[in-house]
Scaffold this active site. Sequence first.
Site, PDB file in Angstrom:
ATOM      1  N   PHE A   1     -15.123   2.017  13.129  1.00 38.32           N
ATOM      2  CA  PHE A   1     -14.029   1.536  12.274  1.00 38.32           C
ATOM      3  C   PHE A   1     -14.455   0.407  11.341  1.00 38.32           C
ATOM      4  CE2 PHE A   1     -13.725  -1.820  15.516  1.00 38.32           C
ATOM      5  CZ  PHE A   1     -13.456  -2.929  14.716  1.00 38.32           C
TER       6      PHE A   1
ATOM      7  N   GLU B   1     -11.279   7.394  13.415  1.00 39.95           N
ATOM      8  CA  GLU B   1      -9.867   7.762  13.305  1.00 39.95           C
ATOM      9  C   GLU B   1      -8.986   6.528  13.139  1.00 39.95           C
ATOM     10  OE1 GLU B   1     -11.731   7.639  15.863  1.00 39.95           O
ATOM     11  OE2 GLU B   1     -10.686   7.783  17.790  1.00 39.95           O
TER      12      GLU B   1
ATOM     13  N   GLU C   1     -19.841  -7.644  24.721  1.00 35.42           N
ATOM     14  CA  GLU C   1     -19.504  -7.629  23.286  1.00 35.42           C
ATOM     15  C   GLU C   1     -18.008  -7.888  23.134  1.00 35.42           C
ATOM     16  OE1 GLU C   1     -19.794  -3.856  21.083  1.00 35.42           O
ATOM     17  OE2 GLU C   1     -20.640  -5.018  19.431  1.00 35.42           O
TER      18      GLU C   1
ATOM     19  N   CYS D   1     -21.601  -5.560  13.866  1.00 40.12           N
ATOM     20  CA  CYS D   1     -22.635  -5.477  14.896  1.00 40.12           C
ATOM     21  C   CYS D   1     -23.742  -6.490  14.648  1.00 40.12           C
ATOM     22  CB  CYS D   1     -23.200  -4.075  14.947  1.00 40.12           C
ATOM     23  SG  CYS D   1     -24.050  -3.650  13.432  1.00 40.12           S
TER      24      CYS D   1
ATOM     25  N   LYS E   1     -17.694  12.662  10.458  1.00 41.47           N
ATOM     26  CA  LYS E   1     -16.508  12.436  11.311  1.00 41.47           C
ATOM     27  C   LYS E   1     -16.245  10.925  11.235  1.00 41.47           C
ATOM     28  CE  LYS E   1     -14.811  11.173  14.743  1.00 41.47           C
ATOM     29  NZ  LYS E   1     -13.800  10.075  14.733  1.00 41.47           N
TER      30      LYS E   1
HETATM   31  P1  NAD Z   1     -16.291   3.471  19.069  1.00 40.56           P
HETATM   32  O1  NAD Z   1     -17.493   3.737  19.861  1.00 40.56           O
HETATM   33  O2  NAD Z   1     -14.994   3.302  19.773  1.00 40.56           O
HETATM   34  O3  NAD Z   1     -16.041   4.679  18.010  1.00 40.56           O
HETATM   35  C1  NAD Z   1     -17.080   5.173  17.217  1.00 40.56           C
HETATM   36  C2  NAD Z   1     -16.838   6.668  16.990  1.00 40.56           C
HETATM   37  O4  NAD Z   1     -16.852   7.325  18.265  1.00 40.56           O
HETATM   38  C3  NAD Z   1     -15.511   6.979  16.328  1.00 40.56           C
HETATM   39  O5  NAD Z   1     -15.715   7.914  15.298  1.00 40.56           O
HETATM   40  C4  NAD Z   1     -14.663   7.541  17.459  1.00 40.56           C
HETATM   41  O6  NAD Z   1     -13.809   8.566  17.044  1.00 40.56           O
HETATM   42  C5  NAD Z   1     -15.661   8.100  18.440  1.00 40.56           C
HETATM   43  N1  NAD Z   1     -15.240   7.954  19.851  1.00 40.56           N
HETATM   44  C6  NAD Z   1     -14.580   6.893  20.402  1.00 40.56           C
HETATM   45  N2  NAD Z   1     -14.405   7.102  21.726  1.00 40.56           N
HETATM   46  C7  NAD Z   1     -14.958   8.305  22.010  1.00 40.56           C
HETATM   47  C8  NAD Z   1     -15.111   9.075  23.214  1.00 40.56           C
HETATM   48  N3  NAD Z   1     -14.648   8.656  24.376  1.00 40.56           N
HETATM   49  N4  NAD Z   1     -15.740  10.268  23.137  1.00 40.56           N
HETATM   50  C9  NAD Z   1     -16.231  10.720  21.963  1.00 40.56           C
HETATM   51  N5  NAD Z   1     -16.095  10.037  20.799  1.00 40.56           N
HETATM   52  C10 NAD Z   1     -15.485   8.850  20.821  1.00 40.56           C
HETATM   53  O7  NAD Z   1     -16.605   2.210  18.128  1.00 40.56           O
HETATM   54  P2  NAD Z   1     -15.612   1.418  17.180  1.00 40.56           P
HETATM   55  O8  NAD Z   1     -14.674   0.627  18.008  1.00 40.56           O
HETATM   56  O9  NAD Z   1     -15.064   2.316  16.132  1.00 40.56           O
HETATM   57  O10 NAD Z   1     -16.643   0.439  16.436  1.00 40.56           O
HETATM   58  C11 NAD Z   1     -17.066  -0.787  16.969  1.00 40.56           C
HETATM   59  C12 NAD Z   1     -18.383  -0.647  17.705  1.00 40.56           C
HETATM   60  O11 NAD Z   1     -19.365  -0.133  16.827  1.00 40.56           O
HETATM   61  C13 NAD Z   1     -18.930  -1.977  18.192  1.00 40.56           C
HETATM   62  O12 NAD Z   1     -19.439  -1.802  19.481  1.00 40.56           O
HETATM   63  C14 NAD Z   1     -20.024  -2.300  17.203  1.00 40.56           C
HETATM   64  O13 NAD Z   1     -21.049  -3.155  17.693  1.00 40.56           O
HETATM   65  C15 NAD Z   1     -20.549  -0.940  16.915  1.00 40.56           C
HETATM   66  N6  NAD Z   1     -21.280  -0.899  15.654  1.00 40.56           N
HETATM   67  C16 NAD Z   1     -22.635  -0.825  15.738  1.00 40.56           C
HETATM   68  C17 NAD Z   1     -23.399  -0.813  14.581  1.00 40.56           C
HETATM   69  C18 NAD Z   1     -24.899  -0.754  14.659  1.00 40.56           C
HETATM   70  O14 NAD Z   1     -25.526  -0.622  13.623  1.00 40.56           O
HETATM   71  N7  NAD Z   1     -25.513  -0.845  15.825  1.00 40.56           N
HETATM   72  C19 NAD Z   1     -22.763  -0.866  13.330  1.00 40.56           C
HETATM   73  C20 NAD Z   1     -21.368  -0.923  13.285  1.00 40.56           C
HETATM   74  C21 NAD Z   1     -20.636  -0.929  14.467  1.00 40.56           C
END
Ligand code: NAD
Length: 494
Positions: A157, A184, A384, A289, A181
Amino acid sequence: MDKNIQFQNYGARGNWVANEWVPAKEGKTISIISPYFDKEIATVPDSSATDLDAIVDRAQVAFPGWAATNIRDRAQIMFRFKTIMENDIENLAELIALDNGKTVADAKGSIQRGIDVIEYATTIPEVLKEESSQVSAGITCTMTHEPLGVVAGITPFNFPVMVPLWMIPLAITAGNCFILKPSEQTPLAGLQIAEYLKEAGLPTGVFSVVNGSREAVEGICDHIDIRAVAFVGSSKVAKIVYTRSTAVGKRALCLGGAKNHIIIVPDADENSTAKGLLASSMGSAGQRCMAASVAIGVADIDPIIDQMITETKAFQLGADMGTIVNKQALDRITIYINEAVKMGAKLLVDGRNITPPAEYQDGYWLGPTILDGVDPDWPCAKEEIFGPVLSIIRADTIETALKIENNNQYGNAAAVFTTSSQVAQTIAENASAGMIGVNIGVPVPREPYSFGGWNESKYGHGDITGRSGVEFWTNLKKVTARWPESTDTWKKYF
Ligand code: NAD
């Protein structure tokens, strides 16, 4: 004050299939809420595996033609894509702000970092030019990078345009058909990318969008005709996506969460260190991140902390910092603060119960929060938080500071603020992270250098941008050739 964010409802959005918007087959939808207004601004399909199948089929039809398109012609589309995005950056930044809660200025900066990757993609004809040499008498070997086929990217997000742009320009310029994808929680701005690419002349089926949540992600992992997947999000989901995708033979690169440490020594420049620490920990409301989440003060760094507190108090919500992405996240972050205080942390700055900006009374606000005297084993020091919360740990020596940094499970970034090159070198050499800052609090490597962490901040090999990113989306082919002595009649002309 940042530009005013206008409420707008964009209605029902669809998936991007064959260069047009289509509703999902089963009609399930996800409500998109603006964190500034706590009100619905759109709905997107909650797509099923069947919706995904139809998108993959269209992409497969497009692949042979796109792969056969000259690489310079593919790169030409990136030149046009970049210009179109630059021309629309204001509108796009406002849409990100409404959808995600960033300030418009912050959103604009993040788009610019995404555009940097498009710019790098325009150099792919040079990056991927074939290599050839004589490997033995009369024998040459020629190596080319070949596209994989239909590939996908799953994004978080917090950077709704920048993170998709870490993947899309590289994957499609390398000759793949790409399915996005988006998160959401904040899909709207990412959907605009589809319109820009169409305007830039990208052929039908080369870029698609499948909106949705868990079912769409699991569909991508399991689909045997999707050859590779890049994921950016939390470590928990990164690990699931990596394991599930590689189990069916898919190539996967999954970037996860982070807990970044900044080490400060007393010789650091007071003014720039206070500002750098603040920008790193509170920028984007700590929802990045690369944010500093822990500051380790070696010996007496109180003058720096005092200046940071003074500057924090001048922070304006809505101007220097946007909202938290949703109500659940706001509650989760607040619990971390409450728990730390209960465990004995000293609350130097308290962001709870602040007064929201007058225009956005219903938004999900949390002000900058600084906790001092934190124990390295407390949850606020280890997990985190992903919000505007900085935990300060005190250490006697650089060795202790490094031990604390090394012991954390993540490894995205680490930084040091010092005027000593010897201290900087020691931290840079010994911190267990993929991206290191010296007097820089958000050490994002700019192109052509690549973005990627270590440890549980990444599952899979390589980085997501730069040359490493291009290589992720391609296979190497080596042609070894020997030409026999020719008996052709034309030899007589030599
Ligand atoms: P998230 O893991 O909840 O979601 C990421 C994606 O995974 C979304 O598209 C979501 O639809 C999908 N998803 C969520 N839960 C799922 C499940 N149970 N099964 C399958 N798919 C699922 O992450 P977020 O809250 O959207 O973003 C924040 C996180 O992203 C933080 O942990 C942040 O550190 C990380 N992030 C990392 C980087 C990097 O470069 N390492 C960059 C940006 C964000």
